[in-house]
Design a protein around this motif. Structure first.
Motif, PDB file in Angstrom:
ATOM      1  N   ARG A 136       0.847  -1.198   0.000  1.00 40.75           N
ATOM      2  CA  ARG A 136       0.000   0.000   0.000  1.00 40.75           C
ATOM      3  C   ARG A 136       0.875   1.239   0.000  1.00 40.75           C
ATOM      4  O   ARG A 136       1.774   1.375   0.822  1.00 40.75           O
ATOM      5  CB  ARG A 136      -0.893   0.011   1.236  1.00 40.75           C
ATOM      6  N   ARG A 137       0.598   2.131  -0.926  1.00 40.94           N
ATOM      7  CA  ARG A 137       1.295   3.413  -0.966  1.00 40.94           C
ATOM      8  C   ARG A 137       0.677   4.334   0.078  1.00 40.94           C
ATOM      9  O   ARG A 137      -0.522   4.451   0.167  1.00 40.94           O
ATOM     10  CB  ARG A 137       1.176   4.077  -2.329  1.00 40.94           C
ATOM     11  N   THR A 138       1.525   4.996   0.837  1.00 41.34           N
ATOM     12  CA  THR A 138       1.051   5.942   1.844  1.00 41.34           C
ATOM     13  C   THR A 138       0.735   7.270   1.164  1.00 41.34           C
ATOM     14  O   THR A 138       1.155   7.507   0.030  1.00 41.34           O
ATOM     15  CB  THR A 138       2.124   6.149   2.927  1.00 41.34           C
ATOM     16  N   PRO A 139      -0.003   8.162   1.831  1.00 44.81           N
ATOM     17  CA  PRO A 139      -0.324   9.461   1.210  1.00 44.81           C
ATOM     18  C   PRO A 139       0.912  10.213   0.728  1.00 44.81           C
ATOM     19  O   PRO A 139       0.902  10.771  -0.366  1.00 44.81           O
ATOM     20  CB  PRO A 139      -1.050  10.209   2.328  1.00 44.81           C
ATOM     21  N   LEU A 140       1.997  10.214   1.498  1.00 38.97           N
ATOM     22  CA  LEU A 140       3.209  10.900   1.063  1.00 38.97           C
ATOM     23  C   LEU A 140       3.749  10.264  -0.216  1.00 38.97           C
ATOM     24  O   LEU A 140       4.152  10.956  -1.144  1.00 38.97           O
ATOM     25  CB  LEU A 140       4.284  10.874   2.157  1.00 38.97           C
ATOM     26  N   GLY A 141       3.723   8.943  -0.276  1.00 39.16           N
ATOM     27  CA  GLY A 141       4.168   8.250  -1.480  1.00 39.16           C
ATOM     28  C   GLY A 141       3.321   8.620  -2.688  1.00 39.16           C
ATOM     29  O   GLY A 141       3.832   8.783  -3.796  1.00 39.16           O
ATOM     30  N   LEU A 142       2.022   8.791  -2.478  1.00 44.20           N
ATOM     31  CA  LEU A 142       1.131   9.185  -3.572  1.00 44.20           C
ATOM     32  C   LEU A 142       1.448  10.601  -4.057  1.00 44.20           C
ATOM     33  O   LEU A 142       1.455  10.861  -5.255  1.00 44.20           O
ATOM     34  CB  LEU A 142      -0.331   9.115  -3.116  1.00 44.20           C
ATOM     35  N   VAL A 143       1.727  11.507  -3.136  1.00 46.21           N
ATOM     36  CA  VAL A 143       2.058  12.885  -3.502  1.00 46.21           C
ATOM     37  C   VAL A 143       3.329  12.901  -4.347  1.00 46.21           C
ATOM     38  O   VAL A 143       3.386  13.555  -5.395  1.00 46.21           O
ATOM     39  CB  VAL A 143       2.219  13.767  -2.240  1.00 46.21           C
ATOM     40  N   ILE A 144       4.346  12.163  -3.905  1.00 48.57           N
ATOM     41  CA  ILE A 144       5.611  12.118  -4.644  1.00 48.57           C
ATOM     42  C   ILE A 144       5.397  11.518  -6.031  1.00 48.57           C
ATOM     43  O   ILE A 144       5.887  12.038  -7.029  1.00 48.57           O
ATOM     44  CB  ILE A 144       6.674  11.333  -3.842  1.00 48.57           C
ATOM     45  N   ARG A 145       4.652  10.419  -6.098  1.00 47.84           N
ATOM     46  CA  ARG A 145       4.404   9.758  -7.381  1.00 47.84           C
ATOM     47  C   ARG A 145       3.638  10.688  -8.327  1.00 47.84           C
ATOM     48  O   ARG A 145       3.963  10.812  -9.504  1.00 47.84           O
ATOM     49  CB  ARG A 145       3.628   8.463  -7.148  1.00 47.84           C
ATOM     50  N   THR A 146       2.599  11.374  -7.818  1.00 44.40           N
ATOM     51  CA  THR A 146       1.804  12.284  -8.639  1.00 44.40           C
ATOM     52  C   THR A 146       2.649  13.445  -9.139  1.00 44.40           C
ATOM     53  O   THR A 146       2.585  13.805 -10.314  1.00 44.40           O
ATOM     54  CB  THR A 146       0.586  12.803  -7.840  1.00 44.40           C
ATOM     55  N   ALA A 147       3.470  14.025  -8.267  1.00 48.57           N
ATOM     56  CA  ALA A 147       4.325  15.140  -8.667  1.00 48.57           C
ATOM     57  C   ALA A 147       5.299  14.710  -9.761  1.00 48.57           C
ATOM     58  O   ALA A 147       5.524  15.453 -10.730  1.00 48.57           O
ATOM     59  CB  ALA A 147       5.081  15.674  -7.456  1.00 48.57           C
TER      60      ALA A 147
END
Length: 143
Positions: free
Chosen positions: A115-126
């Motif tokens: 599971r990707r954490t919210p911080l991981g999602l932000v980095i991936r999206t950016a």
């Protein structure tokens, strides 16, 4: 369309090579293989089967991963603590940012719930948005 319920028997599919980062290998020639079982529509979680032959290596976790050891055994060293042995039936949670030293004693097979954490999602999206910006080399853009 994906079904609302998906099932698999872990002996019915072929695991494909999933090499360990060479700089992480400490000892031996561990060979890892995996198979993706399922993933969410937004790619925030996925489930996979993973196996590895004997050897020692470091592992760095870039997302939360809960594993259930299906067969074989490993010794894990985490945060300088004494090595701990795990085998079939054991469940282990590795949080984003964790580091563990794996020693695969007997060929191991696990099911991993990632599971990707919210911080991981932000980095991936950016990263994805940056790659779509004009002036970026075509090779860096997703296909």
């Amino acid at each position: 369309m994906r079904g609302l319920v998906e099932a698999a028997y872990c002996e019915t599919f072929e695991l494909t090579p999933s090499p360990i980062e060479p700089s992480w290998i400490i000892e031996g020639r561990p060979e890892a293989r995996s198979h993706l079982l399922s993933k969410s529509a937004f790619k925030t979680w996925w489930t996979m089967i993973w196996s590895c032959t004997e050897g020692k290596f470091n592992w760095h976790y870039h997302f939360d991963e809960t594993v259930v050891i299906l067969e074989g055994s490993i010794m894990l060293e985490v945060d300088g603590a004494a090595p701990t042995r795990y085998g079939a039936g054991d469940v282990i949670l590795f949080r984003t940012g964790a580091h563990a030293k794996w020693h695969v004693v007997d060929r191991v097979k696990k099911v991993a719930f990632c599971r990707r954490t919210p911080l991981g999602l932000v980095i991936r999206t950016a990263s994805k948005l940056k790659s779509l910006m004009p002036g970026q080399p075509a090779a860096s853009r997703p296909t």
